[in-house]
Design an enzyme around this catalytic site. Sequence first.
Site, PDB file in Angstrom:
ATOM      1  N   GLU A 174     -12.620  -5.224   9.444  1.00 10.15           N
ATOM      2  CA  GLU A 174     -13.416  -4.913   8.251  1.00 10.15           C
ATOM      3  C   GLU A 174     -14.891  -5.230   8.437  1.00 10.15           C
ATOM      4  O   GLU A 174     -15.565  -5.747   7.542  1.00 10.15           O
ATOM      5  CB  GLU A 174     -12.837  -5.655   7.024  1.00 10.15           C
ATOM      6  N   ASP A 216     -10.059   1.025  -4.186  1.00  8.74           N
ATOM      7  CA  ASP A 216      -9.049   1.076  -3.134  1.00  8.74           C
ATOM      8  C   ASP A 216      -8.387   2.459  -3.174  1.00  8.74           C
ATOM      9  O   ASP A 216      -9.086   3.454  -3.211  1.00  8.74           O
ATOM     10  CB  ASP A 216      -8.053  -0.073  -3.327  1.00  8.74           C
ATOM     11  N   ARG A 241      -7.305   0.945  12.704  1.00  8.14           N
ATOM     12  CA  ARG A 241      -5.932   1.279  12.329  1.00  8.14           C
ATOM     13  C   ARG A 241      -5.945   2.352  11.249  1.00  8.14           C
ATOM     14  O   ARG A 241      -6.973   2.586  10.597  1.00  8.14           O
ATOM     15  CB  ARG A 241      -5.194   0.047  11.803  1.00  8.14           C
ATOM     16  N   ASN A 291     -10.463   4.805   2.137  1.00  7.98           N
ATOM     17  CA  ASN A 291      -9.353   4.686   1.196  1.00  7.98           C
ATOM     18  C   ASN A 291      -9.188   5.992   0.455  1.00  7.98           C
ATOM     19  O   ASN A 291      -9.900   6.953   0.694  1.00  7.98           O
ATOM     20  CB  ASN A 291      -9.557   3.503   0.244  1.00  7.98           C
ATOM     21  N   GLU A 317       0.842  -1.209   0.000  1.00  6.24           N
ATOM     22  CA  GLU A 317       0.000   0.000   0.000  1.00  6.24           C
ATOM     23  C   GLU A 317       0.876   1.258   0.000  1.00  6.24           C
ATOM     24  O   GLU A 317       2.096   1.206   0.146  1.00  6.24           O
ATOM     25  CB  GLU A 317      -0.904   0.039   1.241  1.00  6.24           C
ATOM     26  N   ASN A 339      -5.034   3.797   7.571  1.00  4.12           N
ATOM     27  CA  ASN A 339      -5.032   3.030   6.325  1.00  4.12           C
ATOM     28  C   ASN A 339      -4.389   3.731   5.140  1.00  4.12           C
ATOM     29  O   ASN A 339      -3.575   3.137   4.466  1.00  4.12           O
ATOM     30  CB  ASN A 339      -6.450   2.613   5.951  1.00  4.12           C
TER      31      ASN A 339
END
Length: 291
Positions: free
Chosen positions: A122, A198, A101, A149, A18, A103
């Site tokens: 999730e 995403d 958390r 995201n 990521e 992201n």
Amino acid sequence: MTDHDVRTVLPVQAMLGEGPVWIGRDSALWFVDIKGHHVHRFDPATGAARRWDAPDQVGWVLPTAAGGLIAGLRSGVHRFDPVDGSFVLLAQPDGHPAHNRLNDAATDGAGRLWFGTMDDDERAASGRLFRFDGAGVADSGLPPVCITNGPAIHAPTGTLYHTDTVGKTVWRATIRDDGTLGAPAPFVTIEDGAGHPDGSVVDAEGCVWVALWGGWGVRRYDPAGVLMGTVSLPASNITKIAFGGPDLRTAYATSARKGLDAAALAEQPEAGNLFAFDPGVAGIAVTPVAM
């Protein structure tokens, strides 16, 4: 757009790659493996790569105006020193649930840092978008979602794109001069069967590139939300792209092995690797975080 000379440039096999970002002063691409607790640096000119261990899940690394780096760990915003590999907590979101958390993140033209949180399991709609101005963290005021995201920001127009991954929708809002946001409006909704949106990034023409988790590629949308094309990649879970190289005309894409069983991994052995391709357009240099 189809393949655009897609190639693997770093076979890291990340569990959850990521946050790719090109840091021009470093002439290198930085990215993370969230589930592997790793920070990566890749120099495309030499092919040299380096990896640091993080003390927890790390969502992103970004440059600061002072010349350093900051990182989003599970617990909050940290200063990251690649010399000694240390992480020092700078700020935390108020009311940050223990199961959440950090992201994904981006900076606006003023150097403000925008980052999202998410439920690590999730399931719960506990993810929010926050703003860090170098002194503290403030809630953006956008409605909570399960998995945040993006965000992606087009500094010339002050437009912020924020993704609700589970809801399959990218939203946009105007960033006011004081750092508050205008009312959000839907920008793009990904249709059934095409994966989930995403990470995203904006190019020099103001178009938005959206990575598709479960969609085997990246889409480019014009500023009105009209699909312009798709770049196919050799992994199903594409997480985000960054524009890099000296002219910002190479696209780098991170990917993930997370959620893939043995059969899926056999079908896509390149999953988790770092890819590059020719996007046919330049990107925009990242504004360092104002500290």
